[in-house]
Design an enzyme around this catalytic site. Structure first.
Site, short mmCIF file in Angstrom:
data_model
loop_
_atom_site.label_atom_id
_atom_site.label_comp_id
_atom_site.label_asym_id
_atom_site.label_seq_id
_atom_site.Cartn_x
_atom_site.Cartn_y
_atom_site.Cartn_z
N ARG A 53 0.69 -1.22 -0.09
CA ARG A 53 -0.10 -0.01 0.06
C ARG A 53 0.69 1.29 -0.14
NH1 ARG A 53 -2.49 1.25 4.39
NH2 ARG A 53 -3.06 -0.82 5.05
N TYR A 105 -12.11 21.08 -14.89
CA TYR A 105 -12.48 19.74 -15.00
C TYR A 105 -13.67 19.45 -14.17
CZ TYR A 105 -12.61 14.48 -14.75
OH TYR A 105 -12.95 13.35 -14.56
N ASP A 178 -3.06 21.17 -12.42
CA ASP A 178 -3.57 20.12 -13.15
C ASP A 178 -3.02 20.28 -14.62
OD1 ASP A 178 -4.96 18.19 -14.47
OD2 ASP A 178 -6.68 18.39 -13.74
N LYS A 203 -5.11 10.13 -19.06
CA LYS A 203 -5.18 10.55 -20.31
C LYS A 203 -3.70 10.49 -21.21
CE LYS A 203 -9.10 11.62 -18.52
NZ LYS A 203 -8.95 12.87 -17.80
C1 LIG Z 1 -9.70 13.06 -16.46
C2 LIG Z 1 -9.17 14.31 -15.91
C3 LIG Z 1 -9.15 14.26 -14.42
C4 LIG Z 1 -9.68 13.01 -13.20
O1 LIG Z 1 -8.83 12.09 -13.69
P1 LIG Z 1 -9.16 10.48 -13.41
O2 LIG Z 1 -8.14 9.71 -13.98
O3 LIG Z 1 -10.43 10.39 -14.38
O4 LIG Z 1 -9.56 10.35 -12.13
C5 LIG Z 1 -8.54 15.65 -13.76
N1 LIG Z 1 -8.33 16.61 -14.43
C6 LIG Z 1 -8.45 16.61 -15.91
C7 LIG Z 1 -7.85 17.77 -16.68
C8 LIG Z 1 -8.90 15.50 -16.53
O5 LIG Z 1 -9.04 15.56 -17.81
#
Ligand SMILES: *Cc1c(COP(=O)(O)O)cnc(C)c1O
Length: 382
Positions: A53, A105, A178, A203
């Protein structure tokens, strides 16, 4: 031994850091599936690994590559992007004030306005493309964190990371970015002054729409970072080792994929710019994007693979366009090798600040001419 400190990031990603497994000579890093590790006879854990973990060598391998790409001190993988993002906020304290983008997001925005506020965080949403508005919203000694998303979903507005980081640091606030859409190929938030970078590794980093994963990278192994590492180990939002290995494999082609998607998105944006069926094309690479100059400076490698189009005729025309495409897949998510199209207002639901005529396009690595032809056949003629 190869000195990796001077190697280009493309070389590091292509070779997944270039390390060879000492036990077997394997070129591809092994997948460590063990949940637990042997304690030495002297009652110590000489290898430093105790329980998966907290400790996993497959994680550590992917984390070291991501930290190198972002030029950070350390990285931490999570079971999803949301787990990574919420870890940053959950290691703050009730009563702390945070700033986040007004349009960002969607799931994280929803979490901030509900779960985070219920837990006692003071959340203000600000237009993060306006540095002056951010400065005005900062509360000296009370604001602990400024959360940026740049380019931000789904309008692809940018935030000036360097200017906002300077303003935030002046009042004792930290800055997290982000950078899912920019990727470490196109933008390096830590070098611009951010304290943390977050990725939905689901992504571009993984890039093949087959792993849910998230990551944080830190500029310093400071006390705030230690809280985050502990939060993951105790909260348990850890990525499985098989997924970590898939992620590491996906990252090996990161540069090629991101550069191809960026180039295609720019070509598509230019080709669609004056389409009679469209009211607007939103893409930071277009010279008339309001922050094109900032984009050129902050994203020197390209403007990314995400763009949005606003279809003349409103929501019905946008949904009808998405219904007619064939190559583009109607699905949420982004950053995969296959191109996706999505009517954002439909997935975000009532209360979304996103215009209802907007289609979000995630450009993959197909030939852009095929993508253009497919879209043109579906768009209204104007
Ligand atoms: C998809 C996404 C998230 C969330 O990520 P997950 O892997 O789906 O939990 C956060 N920020 C952006 C810009 C995203 O495209």
């Amino acid at each position: 031994m190869v000195d990796r400190s001077n190697l280009d990031k493309r070389t590091l990603t292509a070779q997944a850091m270039g390390t060879i497994d000492e036990a077997t000579g394997a070129i591809v890093p092994p997948v460590h599936v063990s949940t637990t590790y042997l304690r030495d006879a002297d009652n110590s854990y000489g290898k430093g690994l105790v329980y998966a973990r907290a400790d996993n060598p497959t994680h550590t391998h992917a984390e070291s590559l991501l930290a190198a790409l972002e030029e950070g001190e350390a990285a931490c993988l999570f079971a999803s992007g949301m787990a990574a993002a919420t870890a940053v906020f959950q290691t703050l304290r009730p009563g702390d004030h945070v700033l986040a983008p007004r349009i960002m997001y969607w799931s994280l925005r929803d979490w901030l306005l509900n779960a985070a506020q219920a837990w006692g965080l003071l959340v203000d949403l600000v237009d993060m493309s306006d540095t002056g508005a951010v400065e005005a919203a900062l509360r000296p000694g009370v604001t602990r964190l400024v959360w940026l998303e740049t380019p931000a979903n789904p309008l692809w507005t940018l935030s000036d990371i360097a200017a906002i980081a300077a303003a935030a640091h002046a009042v004792g606030a930290r800055v997290a970015v982000d950078s899912t859409v920019a990727t470490p190929v196109l933008s390096r938030p830590l070098a611009l002054g951010a304290d943390l970078v977050m990725h939905s590794a689901t992504k571009y980093l993984n890039g093949h729409s087959d792993v849910i994963a998230g990551a944080l990278v830190t500029a310093a192994r400071d006390e705030a970072w230690q809280r985050i590492v502990k939060h993951r180990a105790q909260g348990g939002a850890v990525l499985g080792p098989q997924d970590a290995a898939l992620l590491l494999r996906g990252m090996r082609t990161l540069h090629l994929r991101v550069e191809a998607a960026s180039a295609s998105a720019l070509s598509l944006a230019h080709a669609l710019e004056r389409h009679p069926g469209l009211a607007e094309v939103l893409y930071p690479g277009l010279p008339d994007h309001p922050q094109h100059a900032l984009a050129r400076g902050q994203m020197p490698g390209g403007f990314g693979g995400m763009l949005s189009i606003r279809v003349k005729g409103g929501a019905a025309a946008a949904i009808a366009t998405a219904a007619k495409v064939g190559l583009w897949k109607r699905a949420t998510s982004l950053g995969g090798v296959e191109s996706l199209i999505e009517h954002r207002a439909s997935i975000e639901g009532p209360g979304t600040p996103v215009p209802d005529d907007l289609l979000r396009l995630s450009v993959g690595i197909e030939a852009w001419s095929d993508l253009l032809a497919d879209l043109e056949a579906a768009l209204p003629s104007g």
